[in-house]
Design a protein around this motif. Structure first.
Motif, PDB file in Angstrom:
ATOM      1  N   LEU A 550      -0.865  -6.482   4.195  1.00  0.00           N
ATOM      2  CA  LEU A 550      -1.430  -5.716   3.506  1.00  0.00           C
ATOM      3  C   LEU A 550      -2.455  -4.632   3.046  1.00  0.00           C
ATOM      4  CD1 LEU A 550      -3.676  -9.370   4.274  1.00  0.00           C
ATOM      5  CD2 LEU A 550      -1.806  -9.299   2.514  1.00  0.00           C
ATOM      6  N   PRO A 551      -1.941  -3.877   2.677  1.00  0.00           N
ATOM      7  CA  PRO A 551      -3.106  -2.356   2.025  1.00  0.00           C
ATOM      8  C   PRO A 551      -4.134  -3.342   1.659  1.00  0.00           C
ATOM      9  CG  PRO A 551      -1.527  -2.682   0.193  1.00  0.00           C
ATOM     10  CD  PRO A 551      -0.776  -3.550   1.110  1.00  0.00           C
ATOM     11  N   LEU A 552      -4.937  -2.510   1.760  1.00  0.00           N
ATOM     12  CA  LEU A 552      -6.682  -2.888   1.668  1.00  0.00           C
ATOM     13  C   LEU A 552      -6.985  -3.070   0.635  1.00  0.00           C
ATOM     14  CD1 LEU A 552      -9.381  -4.229   2.929  1.00  0.00           C
ATOM     15  CD2 LEU A 552      -9.879  -1.735   3.268  1.00  0.00           C
ATOM     16  N   VAL A 553      -6.502  -1.475   0.041  1.00  0.00           N
ATOM     17  CA  VAL A 553      -6.519  -1.337  -1.151  1.00  0.00           C
ATOM     18  C   VAL A 553      -5.837  -0.881  -2.391  1.00  0.00           C
ATOM     19  CG1 VAL A 553      -9.502  -0.396  -1.746  1.00  0.00           C
ATOM     20  CG2 VAL A 553      -7.805   1.060  -0.791  1.00  0.00           C
ATOM     21  N   LYS A 554      -5.060  -0.700  -3.565  1.00  0.00           N
ATOM     22  CA  LYS A 554      -4.191  -1.017  -4.040  1.00  0.00           C
ATOM     23  C   LYS A 554      -4.163   0.464  -4.651  1.00  0.00           C
ATOM     24  CE  LYS A 554      -4.209  -3.723  -8.518  1.00  0.00           C
ATOM     25  NZ  LYS A 554      -3.927  -4.884  -8.286  1.00  0.00           N
ATOM     26  N   ASN A 555      -5.748   1.234  -4.822  1.00  0.00           N
ATOM     27  CA  ASN A 555      -5.410   2.469  -5.854  1.00  0.00           C
ATOM     28  C   ASN A 555      -5.945   3.285  -4.762  1.00  0.00           C
ATOM     29  OD1 ASN A 555      -8.026   1.593  -4.875  1.00  0.00           O
ATOM     30  ND2 ASN A 555      -8.932   1.136  -6.557  1.00  0.00           N
ATOM     31  N   ASN A 556      -5.654   3.089  -3.288  1.00  0.00           N
ATOM     32  CA  ASN A 556      -5.254   4.764  -2.681  1.00  0.00           C
ATOM     33  C   ASN A 556      -3.888   4.669  -2.141  1.00  0.00           C
ATOM     34  OD1 ASN A 556      -5.273   5.996   0.203  1.00  0.00           O
ATOM     35  ND2 ASN A 556      -7.746   6.170  -0.437  1.00  0.00           N
ATOM     36  N   GLU A 557      -3.229   6.230  -2.409  1.00  0.00           N
ATOM     37  CA  GLU A 557      -2.038   6.015  -2.606  1.00  0.00           C
ATOM     38  C   GLU A 557      -1.785   6.416  -1.362  1.00  0.00           C
ATOM     39  OE1 GLU A 557      -0.257   9.960  -4.647  1.00  0.00           O
ATOM     40  OE2 GLU A 557      -0.841   9.081  -5.938  1.00  0.00           O
ATOM     41  N   ASP A 558      -2.551   7.005  -0.214  1.00  0.00           N
ATOM     42  CA  ASP A 558      -2.617   6.875   1.191  1.00  0.00           C
ATOM     43  C   ASP A 558      -1.807   5.830   2.011  1.00  0.00           C
ATOM     44  OD1 ASP A 558      -1.858   9.716   1.213  1.00  0.00           O
ATOM     45  OD2 ASP A 558      -4.441   9.765   1.667  1.00  0.00           O
ATOM     46  N   ILE A 559      -2.876   4.409   2.103  1.00  0.00           N
ATOM     47  CA  ILE A 559      -2.716   3.189   2.169  1.00  0.00           C
ATOM     48  C   ILE A 559      -2.022   2.608   1.515  1.00  0.00           C
ATOM     49  CG2 ILE A 559      -4.143   1.521   2.332  1.00  0.00           C
ATOM     50  CD1 ILE A 559      -6.731   2.293   2.234  1.00  0.00           C
TER      51      ILE A 559
END
Ligand code: ATP
Length: 641
Positions: A550-559
């Motif tokens: 699970l990426p915490l947020v999807k709008n952060n490219e690094d994550i």
């Protein structure tokens, strides 16, 4: 897809694992779920103020409906039509009446059903007008599972669909969806690993589904692989005569007032049967209450009595035919000409493919007694009454071993295989011990060639049923094939320099039945932060999806990039998924419902310090783990090394 609304409370004390676990109540599940506690002495665990009870009841109309069915009380359903102020006293009055009727000297009694193993301290309910009720229990938790819930979960989450769903289904056949096929493959892979690859004394084969009809003639299946069948002439329904139960109804003075009948998996519905018996006594002008019902299998019913036994379909006597044999093998034609000579059969068990390859394996592998040959594969039986979801279907898979031994070793080997199978169910498949039982077949019920047969049973929501069998089959099968084929199927005894046909122990397990047991055992409901959650507590070893990334947020490219990298690495080892949509809590819940044991979250801290959060499905505990250590930690938790 209509499944009986079988109701199931759990857990069942280990000491009572032989009691069928059915027919409990869903009355106000909030009353039951997680609010019943441990202790030899009933401990007051939860005190419900009237308003709490009302709330519990209000949010559980479903439970009242089910209770309604059990009690046969048409008025209970209308509770929801009356002003809420009346709900508490009415419900408490009902509870009082119900519990007081069951009261034991200590004032505590089994709750709803002898199988629920939840006790109720009725002393707190002396007056129907009291606004407090105390529920006490013997066990930590009490959950309720219905087959309907399970079937709908299976469909909703892509475990199992009815076959030919587009066309309304096809009785006795089932399809496995994306999660289902993964779970099934895990079960088979782990069985193969433990029974074949990790043992020095077992090798595997994969034989054809359709073989020469001579195989089935020699094995006795052509003449004798049948079930006794009865027809109901009124409803046109068919039943297995050994799965229809009947009992004479006697009044208090011993006068016979008729018979009641039911299907085997309905026998625990004592209330409905007692109601029918009561009616019969009344209609026959009998005295007092009826005597306890004493059920027997219809197969043992004298032919002259058959006309008096009511059909389980209609409840009317005089419509059942006498039992007759029905061969369960599916036939087909092989080759372009459809004639008797081209008739062949779909195998009804995988075992015969093992016996017919005994010599091939002996000649081509370095095996010597004792040794086993294992096979996993499809089997087909034209079951008279396919029932209970995937428990009894017409197409299913088996995992079987024929373990060849010297005659004198049969008792020890039989016990060893029982222990091995039990361990596989517990340790690998994670079945809850209190749901697994043992049934030793009576000597007079064994096939003439068999020395012993013991089943490991499972408490399904519809009752305790065979999950697998371990049979000591003597040397019957190899002898039959040796005689019919004219080939020698013997081994040399190095010590005595003699030749003999080995005896065999056969552990035989249905993949689909185990799949169902795994689901039933894993199904759970609890509350996390005040929110209800459905969770499948699969053992990590057989869970269909091992890790959810699970990426915490999807709008952060690094994550996102980091999460994808991690996902790619993890999926090389296990079946993993990545979920990027919705709040993190919601994604956890989706994973819980699919039975994913571990969620790995990549967040802003991960970018800084290279750690991720690992969340445990069962405890919901979270801990930070460095990405470098993650695979080693997960390997230990999933694969156990
Ligand atoms: P039952 O008495 O339930 O019909 P059985 O004693 O005929 O079963 P076996 O011939 O011993 O069953 O088959 C071995 C195993 O195969 C069973 O323990 C079960 O797990 C599985 N099995 C048998 N029949 C079916 C079926 N119709 N659907 C699913 N699994 C089955």
């Amino acid at each position: 897809m209509s499944e009986p609304a079988a109701l199931w409370a759990r857990p069942i004390p280990a000491s009572q694992t032989h009691t069928p676990a059915t027919a409990t109540s869903r009355l106000a599940p909030a009353f039951l779920q997680g609010r019943v506690g441990v202790g030899a002495e009933p401990i007051p665990l939860q005190t419900f103020a009237g308003s709490e009870f009302m709330e519990a009841a209000r949010t559980n109309t479903d439970g009242f409906d089910a209770q309604d069915q059990i009690e046969g009380n048409p008025n209970m359903g209308s509770l929801w039509g009356v002003p809420s102020l009346l709900v508490v006293p009415m419900a408490l009055a009902w509870l009082y009446k119900r519990w007081a009727a069951m009261r034991q000297p200590q004032g505590a009694q089994h709750f709803f059903s002898p199988d629920a193993h939840c006790t109720v301290d009725v002393s707190a309910l002396e007056s129907p007008a009291v606004s407090m009720a105390t529920v006490t229990g013997e066990r930590t938790q009490q959950y309720v599972l219905s087959m309907d819930d399970l079937v709908s979960l299976c469909k909703r989450r892509g475990f199992v669909y009815q076959a030919s769903d587009l066309y309304g289904g096809f009785a006795g056949f089932w399809d496995y969806g994306p999660l289902g096929v993964e779970l099934k493959n895990q079960i088979k892979a782990k069985w193969w690993k433990k029974m074949v690859q990790l043992r020095d004394d077992v090798v595997g084969i994969d034989s054809a589904i359709i073989g020469s009809p001579k195989v089935w003639e020699a094995s006795g299946h052509l003449a004798g692989f049948s079930d006794p069948m009865v027809d109901c002439k009124e409803s046109n329904q068919r039943f297995r005569a050994d799965q229809v139960l009947y009992s004479a109804v006697l009044d208090a003075e011993g006068k016979q007032c008729g018979y009641v009948s039911c299907q085997q998996d309905e026998v625990s519905n004592e209330k409905a049967l007692a109601k029918k018996a009561k009616k019969l006594v009344k209609e026959a002008g009998g005295k007092g209450p009826h005597q306890p019902l004493n059920f027997k299998e219809l197969i043992d019913c004298p032919v002259e009595l058959i006309d008096q036994i009511p059909s389980p379909a209609t409840g009317n006597p005089g419509t059942l035919t006498p039992p007759r044999d029905f061969n369960l093998m599916f036939s087909t034609n092989v080759g372009p000409v459809v004639a008797d000579s081209s008739t062949a059969f779909l195998r009804p068990e995988t075992a015969q493919g093992i016996f017919t390859n005994f010599k091939n394996v002996m000649d081509t592998s370095r095996v010597s007694l004792p040794f086993g040959i294992a096979q996993i594969g499809k089997a087909f039986r034209n079951e008279i009454t396919p029932r209970n979801f995937i428990f009894r279907s017409r197409e299913f898979e088996q995992m079987e071993i024929e373990y060849f031994i010297k005659e004198d070793d049969w008792e020890r080997c039989h016990q060893e295989w029982l222990d091995t199978m039990h361990k596989f169910l517990m340790e690998t498949c994670g079945l809850r011990p209190e749901l697994v039982g043992t049934e030793v077949h009576a000597q007079d019920k064994l096939a003439h060639y068999a020395r012993a047969c013991t089943d490991l049973t499972f408490h399904f929501p519809f009752g305790e049923q065979e999950l697998l069998g371990v049979a000591a089959r003597g040397c019957y099968d190899l002898t039959q094939h040796a005689n019919a084929s004219g080939r020698k199927l013997e081994v040399n005894d190095q010590q005595t320099k003699t030749k003999f046909i080995p005896h065999v122990i056969e552990p035989s397990l249905g993949v689909d039945r185990l799949f169902l047991a795994v689901l039933c055992s894993a199904y759970d409901e609890d509350e996390i932060g005040g929110e209800k959650r459905t969770v499948l507590r699969f053992s990590p070893e057989i869970a269909p999806v091992k890790v959810l990334v699970l990426p915490l947020v999807k709008n952060n490219e690094d994550i996102m990039g980091r999460a994808k990298d991690l996902f790619e690495r993890l999926r090389m080892r296990w079946n993993c998924t990545m979920d990027i949509t919705g709040a993190i809590g919601r994604r956890y819940r989706r994973g819980d419902e699919a039975g994913v044991p571990f969620c790995v979250t990549v967040d802003f801290d991960s970018l800084e310090d290279g750690t991720v959060t690992v969340r445990d499905r069962d405890s919901t505990e979270q801990k930070r783990v460095s990405e470098d250590e993650l695979i080693a930690e997960l390997t230990k938790a999933i694969d156990g090394y």
